[in-house]
Design an enzyme around this catalytic site. Structure first.
Site, PDB file in Angstrom:
ATOM      1  N   GLU A  50      88.655  43.916  34.665  1.00 11.62           N
ATOM      2  CA  GLU A  50      87.905  42.664  34.455  1.00 11.62           C
ATOM      3  C   GLU A  50      87.945  42.232  32.991  1.00 11.62           C
ATOM      4  O   GLU A  50      88.382  42.973  32.110  1.00 11.62           O
ATOM      5  CB  GLU A  50      86.441  42.850  34.860  1.00 11.62           C
ATOM      6  CG  GLU A  50      86.109  42.395  36.283  1.00 11.62           C
ATOM      7  CD  GLU A  50      86.120  40.881  36.441  1.00 11.62           C
ATOM      8  OE1 GLU A  50      86.508  40.165  35.494  1.00 11.62           O
ATOM      9  OE2 GLU A  50      85.746  40.403  37.527  1.00 11.62           O
ATOM     10  N   ASP A  70      86.445  34.358  41.749  1.00  8.58           N
ATOM     11  CA  ASP A  70      86.086  35.380  40.766  1.00  8.58           C
ATOM     12  C   ASP A  70      86.250  34.768  39.373  1.00  8.58           C
ATOM     13  O   ASP A  70      85.900  33.616  39.163  1.00  8.58           O
ATOM     14  CB  ASP A  70      86.941  36.635  40.979  1.00  8.58           C
ATOM     15  CG  ASP A  70      86.253  37.902  40.487  1.00  8.58           C
ATOM     16  OD1 ASP A  70      85.799  37.919  39.329  1.00  8.58           O
ATOM     17  OD2 ASP A  70      86.176  38.886  41.245  1.00  8.58           O
ATOM     18  N   ASN A  88      80.281  34.457  37.995  1.00 14.86           N
ATOM     19  CA  ASN A  88      81.725  34.486  37.755  1.00 14.86           C
ATOM     20  C   ASN A  88      82.224  33.106  37.338  1.00 14.86           C
ATOM     21  O   ASN A  88      81.481  32.129  37.317  1.00 14.86           O
ATOM     22  CB  ASN A  88      82.478  34.947  39.016  1.00 14.86           C
ATOM     23  CG  ASN A  88      82.789  36.437  38.984  1.00 14.86           C
ATOM     24  OD1 ASN A  88      83.270  36.955  37.978  1.00 14.86           O
ATOM     25  ND2 ASN A  88      82.510  37.118  40.076  1.00 14.86           N
TER      26      ASN A  88
END
Length: 291
Positions: free
Chosen positions: A17, A198, A147
């Site tokens: 991430e 996301d 997100n």
């Protein structure tokens, strides 16, 4: 228009991430949130360094060539890349062990938008904060999975989503401070698309690139929210894109292996790895945080 990425680094993160390109160091920084690890890699995918922490780290902001600000379990911390030293800047939900930081990004004004969420991912116990010049402001509360935090090149629009809603939202922002102005409105309803929205990033033309968790792709949205093109990724859990490289025309894409069954992992041998693709459009240089 559909394009396919190449495998850049077979790192097989549990939860890759938060990728950002550091222009001064010419390195990509990204995290394995579940393994509490930060990586620094070259544009060619060579690991330059990695750091293991004793708490969850989810996102970073650039201070200078030697320093990052990390969004951790307990708040913002200044991190010295040379010595590994940490200094506390501002506490964020430090007294709540049930939450952690998640998707966060720096606005062109130097403001750091920081998202939090519950570790269980089941309750709307997260929030979104705005930090700039020592002041922490709550932007949103009652969030499940924050997100897609990203900003237009002129700093006048912020984008964001609560992943389970499958709706990417937008709000006007003050270009000088990064604070929201007015009400949030719908940018793109992606409920009919692949997977869940996301992480996201906006390129130099003002188009938004959104990674699709469970959707095996990154989707480029035009400023009106329509789909411009799709980049295919050979794993299902695509987490976040970042522009980098010398000309900012390389898109790096983090992915995740967590929660995949043995059968799925066998089918997705590179789940959790770092991918890249050369594009015909440049990204935006990473802004530095205003401490």
């Amino acid at each position: 228009m559909s394009q396919t990425v190449r495998l850049l680094l077979d790192c097989q993160c549990q939860l890759g991430e938060g990728p950002i390109w550091h222009p001064g160091r010419q390195q990509l920084f990204f995290f394995d949130i579940n393994e509490q690890t930060l990586f620094a890699v070259t544009a060619a995918g060579e690991i330059v360094d990695s750091w293991l922490f004793n708490e969850t780290v989810a996102a970073a902001a650039v201070v200078d060539d030697h320093t990052l600000v990390l969004a951790t379990d307990t708040g913002l911390k200044e991190f010295d890349l040379t010595t590994g030293g940490m200094n506390r800047i501002n506490e964020i939900e430090a007294d709540n062990p049930l939450t952690r930081t998640n998707d966060s990004r720096v606005h062109p004004s130097g403001a750091f938008w920081i998202g939090t969420m519950t570790r269980a991912e089941e309750e709307p116990g997260g929030a979104v904060y705005h930090y700039r010049a020592g002041v922490l402001t709550t932007i949103k509360s009652g969030v499940k999975i924050p997100n897609a935090t990203c900003f237009s090149p002129d700093g006048r629009i912020a984008y964001w989503c609560d992943t389970p809603t499958k709706k990417i939202m937008q709000v006007a922002t003050d270009p000088a401070t990064g604070l929201p102005q007015g009400e949030w409105t719908l940018f793109a309803d992606v409920s009919d698309g692949r997977g869940y929205p996301d992480g996201a990033v906006v390129d130099s033309q003002g188009y938004l690139w959104n990674a699709k968790w469970g959707g095996s792709c990154v989707v480029r949205h035009a400023p009106d929210g329509s789909i411009d093109r799709i980049v295919e990724v050979p794993v299902s859990q695509v987490t976040c894109p970042a522009f980098g490289g010398p000309d900012l025309k390389t898109m790096f894409i983090t992915t995740a292996a967590k929660n995949l069954s043995a059968e799925q992992l066998a089918a997705e041998r590179h789940a959790g790895s770092l991918f890249a693709i050369e594009l015909d459009v440049a990204g935006q240089p990473e802004p530095t945080i205003t401490l």
